[in-house]
Write an enzyme that holds these catalytic residues in place. Sequence first.
Site, short mmCIF file in Angstrom:
data_model
loop_
_atom_site.label_atom_id
_atom_site.label_comp_id
_atom_site.label_asym_id
_atom_site.label_seq_id
_atom_site.Cartn_x
_atom_site.Cartn_y
_atom_site.Cartn_z
N TYR A 49 0.82 -1.11 -0.19
CA TYR A 49 0.12 -0.05 0.12
C TYR A 49 0.51 0.87 0.20
O TYR A 49 2.03 1.20 -0.16
CB TYR A 49 -1.15 0.21 1.24
CG TYR A 49 -2.24 -1.34 1.21
CD1 TYR A 49 -3.27 -1.36 0.07
CD2 TYR A 49 -1.81 -2.13 2.25
CE1 TYR A 49 -3.24 -2.27 -0.02
CE2 TYR A 49 -3.40 -3.23 2.17
CZ TYR A 49 -3.65 -3.54 1.26
OH TYR A 49 -4.53 -4.13 1.34
N GLY A 88 -5.87 -14.38 13.07
CA GLY A 88 -6.95 -13.85 11.98
C GLY A 88 -7.91 -14.08 11.84
O GLY A 88 -9.46 -14.40 12.30
N CYS A 131 -10.68 -23.01 11.10
CA CYS A 131 -10.64 -22.56 10.24
C CYS A 131 -10.25 -23.08 9.33
O CYS A 131 -9.25 -23.91 8.83
CB CYS A 131 -9.37 -20.90 9.74
SG CYS A 131 -9.60 -20.55 8.93
N CYS A 144 -13.98 -15.43 3.72
CA CYS A 144 -13.69 -14.45 4.22
C CYS A 144 -12.44 -12.89 3.08
O CYS A 144 -12.27 -12.14 3.28
CB CYS A 144 -12.91 -14.72 5.39
SG CYS A 144 -11.71 -15.43 5.05
N CYS A 188 -17.86 -16.44 6.37
CA CYS A 188 -16.64 -17.46 6.21
C CYS A 188 -17.99 -18.68 5.83
O CYS A 188 -18.90 -19.21 6.29
CB CYS A 188 -16.90 -17.76 7.80
SG CYS A 188 -15.95 -19.10 8.34
N GLN A 226 -18.22 -36.66 1.12
CA GLN A 226 -16.78 -36.68 0.33
C GLN A 226 -15.58 -35.98 1.07
O GLN A 226 -14.86 -35.99 0.48
CB GLN A 226 -17.49 -35.98 -1.04
CG GLN A 226 -17.66 -36.94 -1.90
CD GLN A 226 -18.92 -36.10 -2.69
OE1 GLN A 226 -18.98 -35.33 -3.06
NE2 GLN A 226 -19.54 -36.43 -3.53
#
Length: 667
Positions: free
Chosen positions: A182, A328, A352, A359, A371, A429
Site C-alpha cells: 500500500y 485472524g 478455519c 473472508c 465465512c 466426500q
Amino acid sequence: MTRGPLFEKLFEPITIGKITVKNRIVMPPMDTDFGTRDGRVTKRHINYFVERAKGGVGLLYTECASPVGPEGIATPYQLCLHDDSYIDGFRELVNAIKSAAPDVKVVLQLHHAGKQTTSEITGGIRPVAPSPIPSRSFMYPETPRELTTEEVKERIEAFAKASLRAKKAGYDAVEIHFAHGYLLHNFLSPLANKRTDEYGGFQGGLKFARELIEAVRREVGWDYTVLVRINGEDLFSEGGITLVESQVIAKMFENAGVDAIHISSGIRESDHPLADMTVAAPQGAWAYMAQAIKKVVKIPVIIVRRISDPFVAEEIIRTGKADLVSIGRQLIADPEWPRKVMEGRIDEIRPCLYCNEGCYDPLFRNLSISCTVNPAAGREEEMRIVKADIAKRVLVVGGGLAGMTAALVAAMRGHKVTLVEEDMRLGGQFKLIRSTRRAEMAKLVDYYEVMLKKYGVDVRVGRKLDEELVDEVKPDVLVVATGSTPVKPKIPGIDRPNVYSVFEVLSGRARVGDVVAIFTCSYYCPYTCAKGLCCGSGYAAAFTAELLASQGKMVYLLAERPEIFSGMYVTTRPRLLKRLFLMNVKISTEVRVKEITEGGIVIEKGGVETPIAVDTFVYAVGTKPQKPTILEALNGKIKEIYEVGECRVPGNAYTSIHSAYEVALKI
C-alpha cells in the site's frame, strides 16, 4: 476448567505503550466491507466486532480506515476517517465493544491503498503512489499518479489528524499501516520508490515514515499508544523489502517513538511459497521474521499469518519469537477461540479452513465478507442460534458437511436429532481430504463429531433411510443431506478398469499407475463457476494432482474449458497453479478427450487428434444430486421435508454448510 500450564504464556498480560493487554491474543485488522459507500460504520460492524470481543481476545482491531477519504480506500465500502463527522460512528462502535467486553483493548488501523485500488473503487479518483510505477497485479491496471512533495506532506498530516480522531472516538491505540504494497509501504520499498526529492529511495522513505510518526505524536501526544504494521519481508523474487531492510525499518520506528511493531509480510505480487494464504503454507510460517526483528528492538512485536493451533501460538510466545500473536481468519470462523483455549476446550474450536472463499476473496469482487464454516459471520443477529419455540423430532439423513451442520444447529436449538449416515464414518466426500496434502482441513469433521456428541445428537453410521427407521424415529422433520455422486462423462472407454472418479482415487480404492490423466473443468460439469465458487470436484482434481505428483507420478491435468479452476479466486488459484507447475504437472486447457483406449487416451485440441499414453484416467467433471429412493413415498407422511447441500444443488463446502445452517434455523 482452567487453562493449566499448557497455555500459560499465551494468557499472560503485557504492556504496550500506555495500555495493558490481558493476554497475548490479537484480532488483527481485516477488512469486512460492511460499511456504507461513503465509509461510515454500520450496525453490522458493531454486531460483528462485539461478537469477537466477547470471545476473549486481548487486543482487537476494528479493521482499517482511510485517513484521506475515497482516495485511500482499497474496497468500495471500506471505512473512512478523514473528517470529524465520522467520529461519532467510530465512538458508537468502540462503546459497544467496551460495553460487551470492558477488558478488551481496541485499536484502529489507518491505511492508504495507494496504487492498489482502482478509479472505479475510489469514485473516479486516480490511484496515487510515490512513483508512477504500476502494480504488477492484474487487479490494479492503472498507472498511479506520482504525488508531489507538497502532496506527500499533506498525506502525512492527514494520518496525524485521523489518529487524533481515533483517540477522540475512544480507541485505546492507533496503528499506521506500512505493509502489503500500500501507499506507505511503497515509500519504503526499493521497487516502488524512485523519487528524486527528499522522500526518494530507501533513505527518503525512512524520512517519510519518521516524519509521519512525529506528526502523529504531535497530535495524539506521548500518553497515547501508537503501533505500526510493517512487512517482515515482501517475499517477491524481483526484490523488495527483506529482513535486512525490515530490521532497519523496525529500529527507526522504535527510535521515532512507536510502542509496538506488528509484523506481516507479502505484497500482491509475492511469488514465494510462504506467501500462500491457504493451508499449503505451514502454521506460524512468518514467526522467523518477528524473531529477527525482536533482536533489534525492545518494544513488543506482534506476528501474524495462519496461527490457529493454540500450541503453535503458545510456542511462539514461550520461545520468544514474538510477544503477541494475531489470530485472524480463525477468529472469523470461531470468535470464541480465546475462551475455548483458556478453558481447555480445544476440540470444540470450529477450525478455519483457510479457503478464503468467504473472508478474503469476496473483497476482490467488491463484496462483503462471510465465512465458509461460520455462516453467522457478518450476520450475527439474523443467524444467531436460539432455542426453538417447539422442540421437534428431527431426522437428518446424510453425514457430510451439510448433514452434520443441519443436525448440530437443530440440536443446539433444542430439537431431538437423529443423524444417520450410510458410510461407517461421518464426513461425506469432505473426509477424503485426509488423504491429500490438505489433511489439516479434515479437522472440521473432527469438530462436528465432538459437537454432535456434546449436543446429544443420536448418530448412527452404516444406516440407510428406510420405512423402519422412519417408524422408529417418528420425525416431525426430515432433512435430506445425501450429497451427490460423480458425473461420469460420456466418453468411449469410460468403463475400462483403469478409469476412476477422483473420489475413488482419494478414497484409496483406485489402483493408480505411474502416468495419470485427470480430466476436469469439462462441459459435462453442471456447476458452471458462475457464482465465483469452484465446485468440490474442481478442488478434488487439484488436490489429487498435487498428491499424485508428490508421489513421483507423471500427471496430465486436462481441462475442456478455456480456463481451469475458474471458480477459484486470487488468493488460491494463482499459487495453486504455480505449485502444480513446479511439481511438473502438465496443465492444458481446451482439450477434448475423444476416447479412452487400452494404452491411454485420444485427445483433440486445435482440431488435431493425438494419442497420449497414460496408465490411469481420472475424471472430476462435477457431481449430480443423489436422493433416497424412498423420499417420494414419504411426502405427506412427514410434516416438514427439506433438502440441503449437494443433494439439492451441486456446490462445495461453502454452499453445503450455508444451505444446511439456514434450513436448520427455520426448523
